[in-house]
Design a protein around this motif. Structure first.
Motif, PDB file in Angstrom:
ATOM      1  N   LEU A  78       0.830  -1.196   0.000  1.00 31.23           N
ATOM      2  CA  LEU A  78       0.000   0.000   0.000  1.00 31.23           C
ATOM      3  C   LEU A  78       0.871   1.255   0.000  1.00 31.23           C
ATOM      4  CD1 LEU A  78      -2.792  -0.965   2.564  1.00 31.23           C
ATOM      5  CD2 LEU A  78      -2.844  -1.136   0.066  1.00 31.23           C
ATOM      6  N   MET A  79       0.485   2.218  -0.814  1.00 36.91           N
ATOM      7  CA  MET A  79       1.206   3.482  -0.917  1.00 36.91           C
ATOM      8  C   MET A  79       0.524   4.522  -0.025  1.00 36.91           C
ATOM      9  SD  MET A  79       3.650   2.722  -2.966  1.00 36.91           S
ATOM     10  CE  MET A  79       4.282   4.320  -3.443  1.00 36.91           C
ATOM     11  N   CYS A 318     -20.687   1.356  -4.127  1.00 36.38           N
ATOM     12  CA  CYS A 318     -20.403   2.766  -3.825  1.00 36.38           C
ATOM     13  C   CYS A 318     -19.166   2.920  -2.943  1.00 36.38           C
ATOM     14  CB  CYS A 318     -21.591   3.412  -3.114  1.00 36.38           C
ATOM     15  SG  CYS A 318     -23.096   3.486  -4.100  1.00 36.38           S
ATOM     16  N   HIS A 319     -18.875   1.904  -2.142  1.00 31.63           N
ATOM     17  CA  HIS A 319     -17.763   1.992  -1.183  1.00 31.63           C
ATOM     18  C   HIS A 319     -16.633   1.067  -1.640  1.00 31.63           C
ATOM     19  CE1 HIS A 319     -20.347   4.283   1.559  1.00 31.63           C
ATOM     20  NE2 HIS A 319     -21.295   3.403   1.289  1.00 31.63           N
ATOM     21  N   LEU A 320     -15.840   1.546  -2.567  1.00 33.77           N
ATOM     22  CA  LEU A 320     -14.827   0.724  -3.226  1.00 33.77           C
ATOM     23  C   LEU A 320     -13.836   0.155  -2.213  1.00 33.77           C
ATOM     24  CD1 LEU A 320     -14.093   2.917  -6.377  1.00 33.77           C
ATOM     25  CD2 LEU A 320     -16.059   1.465  -5.862  1.00 33.77           C
ATOM     26  N   SER A 321     -13.573  -1.144  -2.335  1.00 33.37           N
ATOM     27  CA  SER A 321     -12.785  -1.834  -1.319  1.00 33.37           C
ATOM     28  C   SER A 321     -11.417  -2.286  -1.801  1.00 33.37           C
ATOM     29  CB  SER A 321     -13.556  -3.071  -0.827  1.00 33.37           C
ATOM     30  OG  SER A 321     -13.799  -3.968  -1.903  1.00 33.37           O
ATOM     31  N   GLN A 322     -11.094  -2.047  -3.051  1.00 31.39           N
ATOM     32  CA  GLN A 322      -9.848  -2.561  -3.605  1.00 31.39           C
ATOM     33  C   GLN A 322      -8.819  -1.445  -3.774  1.00 31.39           C
ATOM     34  OE1 GLN A 322     -10.412  -4.811  -7.178  1.00 31.39           O
ATOM     35  NE2 GLN A 322      -8.243  -4.959  -7.645  1.00 31.39           N
ATOM     36  N   PRO A 323      -7.553  -1.711  -3.491  1.00 28.33           N
ATOM     37  CA  PRO A 323      -6.515  -0.704  -3.749  1.00 28.33           C
ATOM     38  C   PRO A 323      -6.500  -0.318  -5.234  1.00 28.33           C
ATOM     39  CG  PRO A 323      -5.641  -2.501  -2.428  1.00 28.33           C
ATOM     40  CD  PRO A 323      -6.990  -2.935  -2.892  1.00 28.33           C
ATOM     41  N   GLY A 327      -1.466   1.134  -6.205  1.00 33.15           N
ATOM     42  CA  GLY A 327      -1.216   0.793  -4.816  1.00 33.15           C
ATOM     43  C   GLY A 327      -1.779   1.740  -3.785  1.00 33.15           C
ATOM     44  N   LEU A 328      -2.576   2.722  -4.194  1.00 31.96           N
ATOM     45  CA  LEU A 328      -3.204   3.601  -3.207  1.00 31.96           C
ATOM     46  C   LEU A 328      -4.245   2.811  -2.425  1.00 31.96           C
ATOM     47  CD1 LEU A 328      -3.726   6.877  -5.278  1.00 31.96           C
ATOM     48  CD2 LEU A 328      -2.033   6.458  -3.492  1.00 31.96           C
ATOM     49  N   PRO A 329      -4.263   2.948  -1.098  1.00 29.29           N
ATOM     50  CA  PRO A 329      -5.252   2.196  -0.315  1.00 29.29           C
ATOM     51  C   PRO A 329      -6.669   2.646  -0.655  1.00 29.29           C
ATOM     52  CG  PRO A 329      -3.533   3.152   1.084  1.00 29.29           C
ATOM     53  CD  PRO A 329      -3.392   3.775  -0.260  1.00 29.29           C
ATOM     54  N   PRO A 330      -7.632   1.757  -0.567  1.00 28.60           N
ATOM     55  CA  PRO A 330      -9.015   2.156  -0.841  1.00 28.60           C
ATOM     56  C   PRO A 330      -9.532   3.103   0.234  1.00 28.60           C
ATOM     57  CG  PRO A 330      -8.955  -0.052   0.075  1.00 28.60           C
ATOM     58  CD  PRO A 330      -7.525   0.337  -0.167  1.00 28.60           C
TER      59      PRO A 330
END
Length: 480
Positions: A78-79, A318-323, A327-330
């Motif tokens: 994760l970035m 609506c609530h995106l859960s994937q990076p 690599g930006l965290p969701p």
């Protein structure tokens, strides 16, 4: 004759690849029933092979391994935002953020409604906060959290960029690190503008484009910090103990230019929110699970699956859960707007007027889109990070715990009598917080809202408990 449960599950071999272990359906059921110690012994080489070579395992084996360990078989890097000492401008912004002397009452600061100890949301369960010169004026909406806004784009109306994303195969969710990047949404606006989606911006209606603009709003709002004018704000800034810092950073002439003084002060507040890691810590159990540093329980894993399942809870719509791909965290929001039709909250004083309606994007606190009636009733989708720490939910604060929120999604269409009040004749007043002419804007196409009256709800009570268990993994400050 072989029993059906003895059917052998054999993986397709990649070219030149070596076969993975073979596990029968009956064996799988037995494995799931045994104790953790027994499972590890029974799986033996299969488990070890799966952990080293997950890409070669059939889906059933991958699911077994994950159910046993709770680990993410495909960790990601994760970035996160850089953690560095605050700049001089951000240090100044922090002092402004916590300074109650900038309010008309002398008792209310930005932190009064955006508590650092409560994820920069209110520290109480009131649906609205009191402000004004004597802290006696009622607000209209619960203040949203200021956390995780550092990537928020300015407000715009345009094509839904997420529609081009490739959905993830839900049967492979557990072995793909985060599930759906985005579930398909089909009811974003009225038929008049089906492809145009409100997105971005700050406040519940998106009326501010930057943290700088957002910071100024409460200072001059009569039911919040209640300064009569921006000049009043400038005058108060000149009386602060940190006025010399303005001169040092922006030059001595700053004190003789009120508009510039205010502009730089609000810029400093924005810099504080961007630079201070506490506004976007990314220290939840889910973050560590994504990185392979934490294990989810069976309930949390099942909740994650349901969260991403576009035919069940569909939260990831609506609530995106994937990076992100880089690599930006969701941040658990698509930053778009939805009309959900939540019930009217009688605890808001303004709602005592039966003719008053808060319609979000098209009014009453912004008037530039008042004629775009296809957006009436739409409000910004907030982040779900730290959602389990919140005490009020939705734009009108009508609910106070996650079970109530999930029941709303589950029962709004199938059992509306459990969600909305009834009129004198006993008729359910569905969508009672939006004028009837705008009811068509409410999402009735996306799961779980695609069920009809009397249908079986999308989720069971156990499903809801598991989804809530997963949402609790989004709270920052996790310690193993």
């Amino acid at each position: 004759m072989n029993h059906p449960s003895d059917a052998v599950m054999r993986p397709t071999l990649p070219a030149g690849g070596e076969p993975g272990p073979v596990i029968t359906r009956r064996a799988r059921l037995r494995l799931l029933a045994w104790s953790a110690a027994g499972l590890v012994l029974a799986l033996g080489a299969a488990s070890a092979y799966a952990l080293v070579h997950p890409e070669r395992m059939p889906p059933a084996v991958g699911e077994i391994v994950e159910e046993i360990t709770g680990a993410n078989p495909h960790p990601v890097a994760l970035m996160r935002p850089q953690n560095a000492p605050l700049s001089a401008v951000a240090v100044l912004g922090k002092q402004i953020f916590f300074d109650p002397s900038l309010s008309a009452s002398g008792k209310q600061s930005c932190a009064s409604c955006h508590s650092p100890q409560h994820s920069y949301a209110p520290d109480n369960a009131f649906p609205i906060q009191l402000g004004g010169e004597h802290l006696s004026q009622a607000g209209y909406r619960p203040p949203p959290s200021l956390a995780y806004l550092y990537r928020q784009a300015p407000f715009s109306i345009g094509p839904d960029q997420g529609d081009t994303d490739v959905p993830v195969d839900m049967t492979q969710l557990a072995s793909q690190a985060a599930g759906m990047q985005r579930a398909q949404k089909t009811a974003l606006a009225s038929p008049a503008a089906p492809a145009m989606v409100p997105q971005g911006g700050l406040f519940w209606d998106g009326r501010a484009d930057t943290l700088q603009i957002q910071a100024l709003g409460p200072l001059t709002n009569p039911v919040e910090m209640a300064n009569a004018s921006e000049e009043d704000v400038a005058h108060k800034l000149l009386q602060t103990k940190y006025v010399e810092q303005f001169k040092q950073i922006f030059g001595p002439s700053i004190v003789s230019n009120p508009s510039l003084l205010i502009s730089e002060a609000m810029f400093a507040v924005g810099r504080y929110q961007i630079e201070d890691q506490s506004f976007h810590a990314f220290t939840s159990k889910y973050d560590y699970w994504l990185e392979g540093k934490a294990r989810l329980t069976h309930a949390e894993l099942h909740g994650l699956q349901l969260f991403n399942d576009k035919d069940k809870a569909n939260c990831a719509g609506c609530h995106l859960s994937q990076p992100s791909r880089d690599g930006l965290p969701p941040v658990f929001t698509d930053t778009q707007y939805e009309a959900l039709g939540v019930p009217r909250n009688p605890a808001i004083p303004a709602n005592k007027d039966a003719k008053y309606f808060d319609m979000g994007v098209c009014g009453p606190f912004r008037d530039d889109l008042a004629q775009q009636t296809q957006y009436c009733g739409m409000f910004l989708t907030p982040t779900l990070r730290n959602v389990a720490e919140r005490k009020v939910f939705f734009h009108n604060g009508v609910y106070h715990d996650l079970k109530q929120v999930m029941d709303f999604y589950n029962l709004r269409n199938t059992s509306p009598g459990k969600i909305y009040p009834k009129d004198a004749s006993g008729k359910v007043q569905k969508y009672n917080d939006l004028p009837p002419q705008y009811h068509a804007n409410v999402d009735e196409a996306d799961a779980p809202f695609d069920r009809k009256f009397g249908d079986k709800p999308a989720m069971t009570d156990q499903d809801i408990q598991d989804i809530i268990a997963f949402m609790k993994t989004l709270s920052d400050g996790y310690k193993d």
